[in-house]
Enzyme design. Sequence first.
Site, mmCIF file in Angstrom:
data_model
loop_
_atom_site.group_PDB
_atom_site.id
_atom_site.type_symbol
_atom_site.label_atom_id
_atom_site.label_comp_id
_atom_site.label_asym_id
_atom_site.label_seq_id
_atom_site.Cartn_x
_atom_site.Cartn_y
_atom_site.Cartn_z
ATOM 1 N N HIS A 206 0.819 -1.298 -0.044
ATOM 2 C CA HIS A 206 -0.072 0.006 -0.142
ATOM 3 C C HIS A 206 0.778 1.243 -0.107
ATOM 4 O O HIS A 206 0.548 2.428 -0.763
ATOM 5 C CB HIS A 206 -0.914 -0.032 1.283
ATOM 6 C CG HIS A 206 -1.656 1.072 1.467
ATOM 7 N ND1 HIS A 206 -3.152 1.133 0.632
ATOM 8 C CD2 HIS A 206 -1.610 2.074 2.175
ATOM 9 C CE1 HIS A 206 -3.665 2.291 0.989
ATOM 10 N NE2 HIS A 206 -2.920 2.948 1.975
ATOM 11 N N CYS B 126 -1.943 -4.233 -15.996
ATOM 12 C CA CYS B 126 -2.512 -3.340 -14.969
ATOM 13 C C CYS B 126 -1.876 -3.369 -13.507
ATOM 14 O O CYS B 126 -2.211 -2.571 -12.642
ATOM 15 C CB CYS B 126 -4.073 -3.416 -15.141
ATOM 16 S SG CYS B 126 -4.607 -4.935 -14.214
#
Length: 572
Positions: free
Chosen positions: A188, A497
């Site tokens: 993250h 992606c």
Amino acid sequence: MAQYTGVAVSPGRVIGTIRSMAPPVAEPPAGEKLPAGADAAAEAERIPVAAAAVQASLIRLAERAAGDGKKILEATAQMAADPSLTQTAQGLVTSGGKSPARAVWEAGDQVAVMLEGLGGYMAERATDVRDVRARIVAELRGEQAPGIPEVEEPFVLTAIDLAPADTATLDPGRVLALVTSDGGPQSHTAILARQLGLPAIVAAKDIHQFADGTEVFVDAGFGTVTDEVTEEHLLLAEAWTELQKHPLTYEGGGGVLKDGTRVQLLANIGGAEDAERAAAANADGVGLFRTEFLFLDREDEPSVKEQTKAYLETFAHLKGKKVVVRTIDAGADKPLPFLTDADEPNPALGVRAYRTSWEKRSVLTNQLDAIAAAAAQSEATPWVMAPMIATVEETEDFIALCRERGLAPAGIMVETPAAALTADRHLEACDFASIGTNDLTQYTMAADRQLGSLAHLNTPWQPSVLALVKATCDGARAAGGDPESFGESANKPVGVCGEAAGAPGLAVVLVGLGVNSLSMTPRSLPTVAKVLSTVTLEQARELAATALAARTADEAISAVRAGLPILGELGL
Ligand code: PEP
Ligand code: MG
């Protein structure tokens, strides 16, 4: 002189002073009482004083912040002024004989539990109360406030890792660079740093050896931090600052290779605000809409109507553009209470993503109904895909559900080696594939993508991962795909992606391996476009072949860097 190395995740070269993130505030022991003979009333009075100091510091922080961070800080500052917390705590001191710190801790718990009981918006405030409680306890003890240091001068922030709440207060105007001892390249923290354009290094396990106040040179191109700041470092840092003053831009219409070949450059988004940013950055469309981000704070499944509205709000920014909508990817680091089991022993290998539809079919079919409803009312062109596909039966099942609703094109994410190695059969059953290199890398290397200690394994430069990307492209070609056609018109197109698509050197390699489109954080579009413009398709293929044949990830990186001098020129 000391130098520590980690994994570079967001480029930049800066000189600055180290400030480390304060560790979380430790809970005061359960039996902590006032010392014998202490004046209980005077001790209790320290609590509102500490709360007022915390409120003042949060207001100062809020004044400097923007957007969501500002809102969160303002709400937290309001909590600090809430008398229900301070009065309850004062009562625990005067009538319970508890220490002020312990009293605040327990009072915070009581208020948080009460808010959670109210549900909805109020329940969400419970997290703010626990944050405020920790800050008041730190103030009472004379410790540094938890979270990002509050100093005026810009600094190099070091931390073990960042919690999502810390990210709200991360102000790129004050933080020059971020270096963590934990966290992987796909964590993250790394994704956020790239979004902010903040130079960042993760998994620098010895970074805490540098004391606060040490002046360092951070090279987030190579992943090194040193306290020997030389004349050359000064020049490099100045050159980087100069480059930032003339930011590259992306004009849209595809990344154009030196020979005119166009590669669609798309954006990764999590909702309407991101969609607006993607449109502003001239992205050619969206290559990954992470729909689960809309629902991460939800206890219950959102209704079809509610979902339709959320998709329409997102599509509204993307008129006339392709939007690849991924169905809910819940599980592992993104648990959803209404969909995933919190007690699975191995959540990354568990019933996550598409697999949740085996038991809870209606969550997937409701979502597809909502996407179809939004598609019918919007001028965007949704493509739909399912995450975490392994077998052809799964692809066939998902595509049948899409076809029933008239959703086309419909495709899959290639995130498992199983899907990559049988890509020909998958692509015979569907219209397109998008390679999720973050998960594909973690499953190929059997290395948790969140773990800093495994960061050296968790890189898509691993030749084995590149081989699976090639296998996917070759599979698409065998299924009738056209390797020479890029973008919208490609038959059986294969996109990437994962974060690899936004890393300029890797982007060249991916195109050389046969990938038709690249989807990334909008901030990476200009650099990827620039670097692609320096090679022909033939050269990209040669570089891809070299990387693929490398013995190690490091050798693949070195070989590609040697063939792409632009990377050094841009300070990447
Ligand atoms: C991936 O795995 O590469 C991907 C794009 O999906 P996520 O990062 O959301 O798991
Ligand atoms: Mg994934």
